[in-house]
Design a protein around this motif. Sequence first.
Motif, PDB file in Angstrom:
ATOM      1  N   VAL A   1       0.858  -1.184   0.000  1.00 34.33           N
ATOM      2  CA  VAL A   1       0.000   0.000   0.000  1.00 34.33           C
ATOM      3  C   VAL A   1       0.895   1.234   0.000  1.00 34.33           C
ATOM      4  N   SER A   2       0.315   2.359  -0.386  1.00 32.16           N
ATOM      5  CA  SER A   2       1.057   3.611  -0.446  1.00 32.16           C
ATOM      6  C   SER A   2       0.769   4.432   0.805  1.00 32.16           C
ATOM      7  N   VAL A   3       1.809   4.665   1.590  1.00 31.90           N
ATOM      8  CA  VAL A   3       1.713   5.515   2.786  1.00 31.90           C
ATOM      9  C   VAL A   3       2.843   6.527   2.716  1.00 31.90           C
ATOM     10  N   GLN A   4       2.512   7.803   2.818  1.00 34.83           N
ATOM     11  CA  GLN A   4       3.543   8.842   2.842  1.00 34.83           C
ATOM     12  C   GLN A   4       3.969   9.059   4.284  1.00 34.83           C
ATOM     13  N   VAL A   5       5.234   8.844   4.569  1.00 33.94           N
ATOM     14  CA  VAL A   5       5.769   8.962   5.924  1.00 33.94           C
ATOM     15  C   VAL A   5       6.400  10.335   6.086  1.00 33.94           C
ATOM     16  N   VAL A   6       6.018  11.029   7.134  1.00 35.67           N
ATOM     17  CA  VAL A   6       6.533  12.369   7.412  1.00 35.67           C
ATOM     18  C   VAL A   6       7.193  12.348   8.786  1.00 35.67           C
ATOM     19  N   ARG A   7       8.463  12.647   8.821  1.00 36.00           N
ATOM     20  CA  ARG A   7       9.157  12.712  10.110  1.00 36.00           C
ATOM     21  C   ARG A   7       9.073  14.133  10.641  1.00 36.00           C
ATOM     22  N   GLY A   8       8.607  14.281  11.861  1.00 34.70           N
ATOM     23  CA  GLY A   8       8.495  15.596  12.474  1.00 34.70           C
ATOM     24  C   GLY A   8       7.723  15.523  13.772  1.00 34.70           C
ATOM     25  N   THR A   9       7.766  16.597  14.514  1.00 38.24           N
ATOM     26  CA  THR A   9       7.117  16.660  15.821  1.00 38.24           C
ATOM     27  C   THR A   9       5.841  17.474  15.728  1.00 38.24           C
ATOM     28  N   ALA A  10       4.732  16.865  16.132  1.00 39.54           N
ATOM     29  CA  ALA A  10       3.468  17.587  16.183  1.00 39.54           C
ATOM     30  C   ALA A  10       3.460  18.452  17.445  1.00 39.54           C
ATOM     31  N   PRO A  11       2.796  19.625  17.416  1.00 39.82           N
ATOM     32  CA  PRO A  11       1.908  20.090  16.349  1.00 39.82           C
ATOM     33  C   PRO A  11       2.590  20.866  15.222  1.00 39.82           C
ATOM     34  N   HIS A  12       3.894  21.198  15.363  1.00 41.04           N
ATOM     35  CA  HIS A  12       4.526  22.098  14.392  1.00 41.04           C
ATOM     36  C   HIS A  12       4.557  21.509  12.987  1.00 41.04           C
ATOM     37  N   VAL A  13       4.812  20.216  12.864  1.00 45.21           N
ATOM     38  CA  VAL A  13       4.919  19.599  11.543  1.00 45.21           C
ATOM     39  C   VAL A  13       3.594  19.602  10.796  1.00 45.21           C
ATOM     40  N   LEU A  14       2.487  19.735  11.529  1.00 44.68           N
ATOM     41  CA  LEU A  14       1.166  19.652  10.907  1.00 44.68           C
ATOM     42  C   LEU A  14       0.863  20.862  10.026  1.00 44.68           C
ATOM     43  N   GLU A  15       1.544  21.969  10.264  1.00 44.81           N
ATOM     44  CA  GLU A  15       1.237  23.201   9.547  1.00 44.81           C
ATOM     45  C   GLU A  15       1.443  23.074   8.049  1.00 44.81           C
ATOM     46  N   ARG A  16       2.352  22.212   7.626  1.00 45.89           N
ATOM     47  CA  ARG A  16       2.677  22.100   6.198  1.00 45.89           C
ATOM     48  C   ARG A  16       2.020  20.899   5.525  1.00 45.89           C
ATOM     49  N   LEU A  17       1.141  20.203   6.228  1.00 41.21           N
ATOM     50  CA  LEU A  17       0.483  19.039   5.649  1.00 41.21           C
ATOM     51  C   LEU A  17      -0.809  19.437   4.945  1.00 41.21           C
ATOM     52  N   PRO A  18      -1.202  18.710   3.891  1.00 41.65           N
ATOM     53  CA  PRO A  18      -2.469  18.995   3.204  1.00 41.65           C
ATOM     54  C   PRO A  18      -3.668  18.675   4.083  1.00 41.65           C
ATOM     55  N   GLU A  19      -4.817  19.209   3.714  1.00 41.59           N
ATOM     56  CA  GLU A  19      -6.011  19.118   4.557  1.00 41.59           C
ATOM     57  C   GLU A  19      -6.455  17.669   4.757  1.00 41.59           C
ATOM     58  N   PRO A  20      -6.701  17.257   6.019  1.00 39.16           N
ATOM     59  CA  PRO A  20      -7.133  15.886   6.273  1.00 39.16           C
ATOM     60  C   PRO A  20      -8.654  15.759   6.269  1.00 39.16           C
ATOM     61  N   ASP A  21      -9.123  14.539   6.037  1.00 37.00           N
ATOM     62  CA  ASP A  21     -10.547  14.228   6.204  1.00 37.00           C
ATOM     63  C   ASP A  21     -10.811  13.623   7.575  1.00 37.00           C
ATOM     64  N   VAL A  22      -9.953  12.701   7.992  1.00 37.19           N
ATOM     65  CA  VAL A  22     -10.067  12.085   9.315  1.00 37.19           C
ATOM     66  C   VAL A  22      -8.671  11.954   9.899  1.00 37.19           C
ATOM     67  N   VAL A  23      -8.589  11.995  11.240  1.00 39.61           N
ATOM     68  CA  VAL A  23      -7.280  12.026  11.905  1.00 39.61           C
ATOM     69  C   VAL A  23      -7.295  11.107  13.116  1.00 39.61           C
ATOM     70  N   ARG A  24      -6.234  10.321  13.241  1.00 38.86           N
ATOM     71  CA  ARG A  24      -5.973   9.555  14.457  1.00 38.86           C
ATOM     72  C   ARG A  24      -4.784  10.184  15.159  1.00 38.86           C
ATOM     73  N   ILE A  25      -4.947  10.513  16.418  1.00 39.42           N
ATOM     74  CA  ILE A  25      -3.884  11.132  17.204  1.00 39.42           C
ATOM     75  C   ILE A  25      -3.383  10.104  18.204  1.00 39.42           C
ATOM     76  N   GLY A  26      -2.124   9.713  18.061  1.00 42.48           N
ATOM     77  CA  GLY A  26      -1.563   8.701  18.934  1.00 42.48           C
ATOM     78  C   GLY A  26      -0.855   9.252  20.146  1.00 42.48           C
ATOM     79  N   GLY A  27      -0.764  10.570  20.280  1.00 39.61           N
ATOM     80  CA  GLY A  27      -0.096  11.179  21.425  1.00 39.61           C
ATOM     81  C   GLY A  27       0.106  12.657  21.188  1.00 39.61           C
ATOM     82  N   GLY A  28       0.605  13.328  22.207  1.00 40.27           N
ATOM     83  CA  GLY A  28       0.877  14.760  22.086  1.00 40.27           C
ATOM     84  C   GLY A  28      -0.007  15.632  22.935  1.00 40.27           C
ATOM     85  N   GLY A  29      -1.081  15.056  23.482  1.00 43.64           N
ATOM     86  CA  GLY A  29      -1.923  15.788  24.414  1.00 43.64           C
ATOM     87  C   GLY A  29      -2.751  16.886  23.788  1.00 43.64           C
ATOM     88  N   VAL A  30      -3.183  17.823  24.658  1.00 48.24           N
ATOM     89  CA  VAL A  30      -4.097  18.890  24.250  1.00 48.24           C
ATOM     90  C   VAL A  30      -3.526  19.766  23.129  1.00 48.24           C
TER      91      VAL A  30
END
Length: 406
Positions: A304-333
């Motif tokens: 399957v095709s999965v694009q892997v992005v290395r980075g620390t949330a929430p800062h890395v999220l700013e440059r990602l394309p718009e999501p439809d659904v999201v699973r958050i595995g950590g990082g808190g509020v």
Amino acid sequence: MADRVTVIGWDGSPLTRAATAALSAATLVAGAAHHLALPEVPGSAERIRLGSVDLAARRIAGHRGSAVVLADGDPGFFGVVRTLRKPEHGLEVEVVPAVSSVATAFARAGMPWDDAQIVVAHPRTLRRAVNIIRAHHKVAVLTSPGAGPAELALLLEGVHRTFVICEELGTERERVTVLTSDKTADHTWRDPNVVIVIGGGPETTANGAWIAGRRPDHPEGVRGWALPAASYGAGEGGEGESPGLRAAQLARLGPRTGDLVWDIGSGSGALAVEAARFGAAVLAVDSDPDACARTATAARTFKVSVQVVRGTAPHVLERLPEPDVVRIGGGGVPVVTAVADRRPERIVTHASNRDEAEALGAALTENGYTVECALLQSVELDTSDWAERERSVVFLLSAVRSDLAP
């Protein structure tokens, strides 16, 4: 109502005897400018420039005589036949097909296409078409003004694909161009056109394939969902890796073809891969290079095709394309709040205790989501003596954007 309505497909080759006979008897002909210029169109026939097919259908319904509608390629394949057959128009049509533009495009490229996904891109569906390209190895895109090769390439920023761009197939102005996606946006392309997009993992149809599109079987006979983490080449992992929690998260997210899933804190890559197996495009985010490598390996294993992005949330999220659904595995509020600001339809996360669950739930509610929380407990048993082997207890939070909640 018209006495007879014939829909004729045209692929640039000489018209068949049936098509020529229908045109010679036509008292009304609808089509694009290049169709109406064909020498077989009777000079005495009323001519309708085909823009809105619905408007043309109403004109045809009120016409007495024989009507012909000319269309490119196979008019029954993402073509005018569906609109003409709407119950409100009351039209019964005969169809004289031609080779579809998609089949012609793959023929020009010299490629098989039984394993291709086929999508129609309009400005309103452009993002979903791009998600199909992210998720699948071979995609044919039927483009439209404002949703052409350049727009597709721009939305694929950071994702490498090969574009085979077919312009005005079947005409004297036909042109086929092969470019990488990073070069495609630099050009102006003629409409209409078909774009074949190649890349994003291994080919998915083997010899002896029996179904068109993505094959439904899995590598090495693997069957089922929410597989143990070991199935993805990882250890048992922490509480966020339990198969029971993953099954519940996938059920709440409901990833589907055309979606973009963010998996933040991808860990073993198990959820990212399973979301991709549903046909969704997936961005797997993790700050740990080992976790990124595990996810990439799991994606290759399951083809399957999965694009892997290395980075620390929430800062890395700013440059990602718009999501439809999201699973958050950590990082808190802070991560939950940053994700909610991007307004995905659904968000799932988990907590190890009630205080953490309350804080995450409050953050989601304050940011416009309707939240449900469930305490999940699973007990793994050793069936040789029916003794408890492992226990997992976790709070599952699932959130739906309030404007979409029932």
